[in-house]
Design an enzyme around this catalytic site. Structure first.
Site, PDB file in Angstrom:
ATOM      1  N   GLU A 109       0.839  -1.216   0.000  1.00 58.79           N
ATOM      2  CA  GLU A 109       0.000   0.000   0.000  1.00 58.79           C
ATOM      3  C   GLU A 109       0.866   1.256   0.000  1.00 58.79           C
ATOM      4  O   GLU A 109       0.580   2.221  -0.715  1.00 58.79           O
ATOM      5  CB  GLU A 109      -0.955  -0.033   1.202  1.00 58.79           C
ATOM      6  N   GLU A 129      -3.982  -9.691   3.321  1.00 55.60           N
ATOM      7  CA  GLU A 129      -4.778  -9.405   4.522  1.00 55.60           C
ATOM      8  C   GLU A 129      -5.894 -10.406   4.783  1.00 55.60           C
ATOM      9  O   GLU A 129      -6.224 -10.680   5.933  1.00 55.60           O
ATOM     10  CB  GLU A 129      -5.376  -7.987   4.439  1.00 55.60           C
TER      11      GLU A 129
HETATM   12  N1  COA Z   1       4.233  -7.492  11.656  1.00 53.00           N
HETATM   13  C1  COA Z   1       4.892  -7.858  12.769  1.00 53.00           C
HETATM   14  N2  COA Z   1       5.735  -8.891  12.812  1.00 53.00           N
HETATM   15  C2  COA Z   1       5.909  -9.580  11.685  1.00 53.00           C
HETATM   16  C3  COA Z   1       5.260  -9.256  10.488  1.00 53.00           C
HETATM   17  C4  COA Z   1       4.397  -8.147  10.503  1.00 53.00           C
HETATM   18  N3  COA Z   1       3.763  -7.749   9.420  1.00 53.00           N
HETATM   19  N4  COA Z   1       5.627 -10.130   9.540  1.00 53.00           N
HETATM   20  C5  COA Z   1       6.504 -10.970  10.129  1.00 53.00           C
HETATM   21  N5  COA Z   1       6.668 -10.638  11.409  1.00 53.00           N
HETATM   22  C6  COA Z   1       7.566 -11.259  12.391  1.00 53.00           C
HETATM   23  C7  COA Z   1       7.165 -12.695  12.711  1.00 53.00           C
HETATM   24  O1  COA Z   1       6.200 -12.730  13.739  1.00 53.00           O
HETATM   25  C8  COA Z   1       8.485 -13.277  13.148  1.00 53.00           C
HETATM   26  O2  COA Z   1       8.711 -12.857  14.456  1.00 53.00           O
HETATM   27  P1  COA Z   1       9.452 -13.814  15.500  1.00 53.00           P
HETATM   28  O3  COA Z   1      10.782 -14.108  14.919  1.00 53.00           O
HETATM   29  O4  COA Z   1       9.478 -13.035  16.762  1.00 53.00           O
HETATM   30  O5  COA Z   1       8.593 -15.031  15.599  1.00 53.00           O
HETATM   31  C9  COA Z   1       9.506 -12.561  12.263  1.00 53.00           C
HETATM   32  O6  COA Z   1       8.838 -11.383  11.802  1.00 53.00           O
HETATM   33  C10 COA Z   1       9.951 -13.354  11.057  1.00 53.00           C
HETATM   34  O7  COA Z   1       8.776 -13.816  10.368  1.00 53.00           O
HETATM   35  P2  COA Z   1       8.725 -15.251   9.673  1.00 53.00           P
HETATM   36  O8  COA Z   1       7.369 -15.422   9.138  1.00 53.00           O
HETATM   37  O9  COA Z   1       9.258 -16.275  10.608  1.00 53.00           O
HETATM   38  O10 COA Z   1       9.814 -15.037   8.512  1.00 53.00           O
HETATM   39  P3  COA Z   1       9.783 -15.543   7.018  1.00 53.00           P
HETATM   40  O11 COA Z   1      11.029 -15.050   6.412  1.00 53.00           O
HETATM   41  O12 COA Z   1       9.486 -16.996   6.982  1.00 53.00           O
HETATM   42  O13 COA Z   1       8.550 -14.806   6.329  1.00 53.00           O
HETATM   43  C11 COA Z   1       7.161 -12.950   5.715  1.00 53.00           C
HETATM   44  C12 COA Z   1       8.557 -13.414   6.198  1.00 53.00           C
HETATM   45  C13 COA Z   1       7.154 -11.448   5.739  1.00 53.00           C
HETATM   46  C14 COA Z   1       6.902 -13.465   4.308  1.00 53.00           C
HETATM   47  C15 COA Z   1       6.084 -13.523   6.658  1.00 53.00           C
HETATM   48  O14 COA Z   1       6.448 -13.226   7.987  1.00 53.00           O
HETATM   49  C16 COA Z   1       4.710 -12.963   6.433  1.00 53.00           C
HETATM   50  O15 COA Z   1       4.007 -13.413   5.567  1.00 53.00           O
HETATM   51  N6  COA Z   1       4.328 -11.984   7.247  1.00 53.00           N
HETATM   52  C17 COA Z   1       3.004 -11.434   7.223  1.00 53.00           C
HETATM   53  C18 COA Z   1       2.875 -10.431   6.139  1.00 53.00           C
HETATM   54  C19 COA Z   1       1.493  -9.854   6.133  1.00 53.00           C
HETATM   55  O16 COA Z   1       0.498 -10.517   6.260  1.00 53.00           O
HETATM   56  N7  COA Z   1       1.467  -8.562   5.977  1.00 53.00           N
HETATM   57  C20 COA Z   1       0.233  -7.872   5.922  1.00 53.00           C
HETATM   58  C21 COA Z   1      -0.075  -7.329   7.233  1.00 53.00           C
HETATM   59  S1  COA Z   1      -1.260  -6.088   7.018  1.00 53.00           S
END
Ligand code: COA
Length: 711
Positions: A109, A129
């Site tokens: 966004e 989302e």
């Molecule tokens: N907000 C807060 N924390 C987040 C986050 C977010 N949007 N996205 C990831 N994290 C945190 C995880 O909780 C994790 O924390 P921890 O190590 O304390 O457990 C850390 O970041 C690493 O995330 P992880 O998922 O283990 O790493 P990854 O490399 O396998 O994947 C992403 C990275 C970004 C692809 C995945 O975390 C993801 O899909 N995140 C959500 C994205 C999302 O939905 N964004 C839209 C929100 S509106």
């Protein structure tokens, strides 16, 4: 500025870097830091263009999900980015978003408010989302269709799946792909744009891809139908289409207002809370209390599997998909031929569907080596046994592993129920032995139960967790008890379904109730798919563990004796046509009615509520025992197992979360009632009783355990 955002001028280009590890989420301080940096760049007359980039492994991966969780729990409002996005878009100097890693949710966004977007080839852009039970809330539903058109916006927002950079370029979501260093590429691109006459394109002012109401009507209807089918019973995928419709039919500001109303509604929903729980539960499962971050992890580059059946070949694909070379051994060349044909067919179907190119398939096929011998077992980093559930046979195979494997090799069994310690006893190195319980089809299902034996070394567990991550799976560490977590809960669930049928329901009625409630498949359909012979063997073997005199299902033995083994024989609980479509079978109903009569079980009308309560509460009760015994580290681990391996509806958060939402007092009271009606199999688990009496929850149990561990 703030510590989370850095501004560094590169002559005439201001580079604004987000530095909020690990994923540059838009946590408090990040939007404020960006706004301050933008203002400084705007004011500085020597600056002609602005680049926004993420430090570390990614661009912005989204809003801070912890903040969303607070808002969903009613503590505070969701993050508000409206001002920042307007500031970016209204900048008089061109703003270039330089994307690598993942631009997800709020990240995309922010990117869409920039005048230009460039990305590395491996970047992923998406609006995930709906996976959290909400819709994009920072004007994403209004800008995305303006950039990519309504059909692509519907697909991205409903599926929640990101698109790769090449597709983003085709869709118009980015303006260029960058080879080589992103930062210098972005600076060069920004200079190119700075000398072009303005004004620079504002996404919110674009209309050319928004279509017209008559042209959009069928697209929206098809999108809603798709949302209903692909995200069954989920509110957010339908709600996001309402917001996209607003983008195409209302002025930008009014569309944004509509989006805000929908997000607020979604955030207040049970589905959102459950999905946020599922997100954090999955990440919590990666944390093993007695494993420190410096526990040594070995790199698994080569593996060998014994047993080329469905599981063995699925595991071979899972490994090959991540670039691990794998030897697949069986005692019969016909089994190997079938396995290789199955693997080839699976990959070819993926190529045909456009999931990957022929070259990728060729690389993966070249990593799988079928063989009748033990060649290469002495150099493999990992040996996996994937033969039938027979302890003696497994022990024999492990004795062989012990003779052949190099000292540092990890020895894993894919057993779904058996005792890992007994298997480990067949070797002189029980510390190297563990269970790696994959789920069928192993190249698709995300769950791997990592079974920790009494002697399994910490480094072996840490390596298995790292391997699961490398395979893009979810590893959950479980204790060594019969059936571990998943199958131990599955057994009473399956048994109860049969009792319901003996008492008057039909398999189709039970399955329908479960599917309508959200389970991916009905339990009888699952049984037919897995094979009634498998169930029968499991139950026979399980009898040794059970008290004599407990109620046992009446017709499973008979179906097995009749050769009705499920889909593979064209008949099991259902009858199957050539396309494996199930139909209720009067023969089964007659069998059940006879058995009930002979055993004095009165037949009655069974309600949907009773089906659901008895099916789900029996699992919760068993889950409570597992938790109390320490065979699951957390209630949320049980949820993760059921969400990633057993088709439990994600928007219900897993069985233990669901129990919390019903209220443990109510669940316990019903279990007590079932106990008095149906006997010992319903004896309430002491932990459940305790939590119910305290007015507590499994969530509170997990939190208390976590804070004790931190002391
Ligand atoms: N907000 C807060 N924390 C987040 C986050 C977010 N949007 N996205 C990831 N994290 C945190 C995880 O909780 C994790 O924390 P921890 O190590 O304390 O457990 C850390 O970041 C690493 O995330 P992880 O998922 O283990 O790493 P990854 O490399 O396998 O994947 C992403 C990275 C970004 C692809 C995945 O975390 C993801 O899909 N995140 C959500 C994205 C999302 O939905 N964004 C839209 C929100 S509106």
């Amino acid at each position: 500025m703030s510590e989370l955002v850095n501004l560094s001028p590169e002559q005439d280009v201001a580079v604004i870097t987000i530095q909020n590890p690990p994923v540059n989420a838009l946590s408090p301080g990040v939007p404020e830091g960006m706004a301050a940096a933008l203002e400084a760049a705007e004011r500085d007359p020597s600056i002609r263009a602005i680049v926004i980039i993420g430090e570390g492994r990614t661009f912005i991966a989204g809003a801070d999900i912890r903040e969303l969780e607070h808002a969903a729990q009613g503590h505070g409002a969701p993050p508000e980015l409206h001002g920042l996005l307007a500031q970016i878009e209204d900048s008089s100097k061109p703003v270039v978003m330089a994307i690598h890693g993942t631009a997800l949710g709020g990240g995309l966004e922010v990117a869409m408010a920039g005048h230009y977007r460039i990305a590395t080839a491996d970047a992923q852009l998406g609006q995930p989302e709906v996976n959290l039970g909400i819709i994009p809330g920072a004007e994403g539903t209004q800008r995305l269709p303006r950039l990519v058109g309504l059909p692509a916006a519907i697909e991205m927002c409903v599926s929640g799946k990101p698109v790769a950079a090449a597709q983003a370029l085709r869709l118009g979501l980015i303006d260029r792909m960058i080879d080589g260093d992103l930062r210098s590429g972005a600076i060069a691109f920004a200079r190119e744009k700075a000398i072009q006459p303005g004004p620079h394109p504002k996404t919110r002012q674009r209309h050319e891809k928004l279509g017209s109401p008559p042209a959009n009507a069928p697209l929206l209807a098809a999108g809603r139908e798709q949302a209903r089918q692909r995200r069954r019973n989920m509110a957010a995928p339908l709600a996001v289409i309402d917001a996209l419709e607003a983008a195409a039919s209302l002025p930008f500001e009014e569309g944004c207002q509509k989006e805000r109303e929908i997000v607020t509604e979604c955030l207040a929903s049970d589905q959102c809370r459950a999905l946020l729980h599922a997100f954090f539960a999955e990440r919590a499962a990666a944390k093993i209390p007695d494993l420190s971050s410096d526990t040594p992890i070995s790199d698994i580059r080569s593996a060998a599997i014994v047993g080329a059946g469905t599981m063995g070949s699925g595991i071979a694909m899972a490994l090959a998909n991540s670039g691990i070379s794998v030897r697949l051994k069986d005692v019969e060349s016909a089994s190997l031929d079938r396995a290789i044909a199955r693997i080839r067919q699976t990959y070819a179907a993926a190529v045909e569907k456009g999931r990957f190119l022929q070259g990728v398939m060729d690389q993966r096929m070249a990593l799988v080596h079928p063989q009748l011998s033990d060649e290469g077992f002495d150099t493999a980093d990992l040996l996996i046994e994937a033969v039938v559930e027979n302890l003696a046979l497994k022990k024999q195979i492990f004795a062989g592993f012990d003779r052949l494997a190099k000292p540092e090799c990890i020895l894993a069994s894919n057993t779904s129920t058996l005792d890992i310690d007994q298997i480990a006893e067949a070797t002189g190195r029980p510390h190297k032995v563990l269970g790696l319980h994959f789920f069928s089809p192993a190249h698709v299902m995300r769950l791997v139960e990592i079974v920790r034996g009494k002697d399994t070394a910490k480094s072996v567990i840490a390596t298995a967790m790292a391997l699961a991550k490398k395979l893009r799976k979810v590893g959950v560490v479980v204790g060594n008890c019969w059936g571990f977590v998943g199958n131990r809960m599955m057994l009473p669930y399956m048994r109860e379904a049969q009792f319901l049928v003996e008492e008057g329901a039909t398999p189709a009625q039970v399955d329908q109730a479960l599917c309508d409630w959200g389970m991916a498949m009905g339990i009888f359909a699952v049984d037919d798919m897995g094979g009634l012979d498998v169930q029968w063997h499991v139950r026979e073997e399980r009898k040794a563990f059970e008290k004599p005199g407990l109620r046992q299902p009446l017709v499973l033995d008979e179906l097995y004796r009749m050769g009705r083994l499920g889909q593979k024989t064209g008949a099991g609980w259902y009858r199957y046509d050539g396309n494996r479509k199930p139909a209720p079978d009067p023969e089964v109903l007659a069998l059940v009615e006879n058995a009930a009569r002979e055993n004095g079980i009165p037949r009655r009308t069974i309600t949907t509520d009773e089906i659901l309560e008895r099916s789900i509460y029996i699992m919760i009760n068993e889950g409570s025992r597992i938790l109390e015994e320490g065979h699951a580290l957390r209630a949320s681990d049980i949820d993760t197992i059921y969400l990633t391996g057993y088709g439990f509806p994600p928007y219900r958060g897993g069985p233990m979360w669901y129990a919390d939402t019903v209220g443990l007092r109510k669940v316990y009271r019903r279990i007590e009632e079932f106990h008095s009606l149906h006997g010992e199999l319903w004896a309430p688990a002491p932990l459940l009783k305790h939590l119910a009496e305290e007015g507590s929850t499994f969530t509170a149990f997990d939190a208390a355990k976590a804070s004790l561990a931190r002391l």
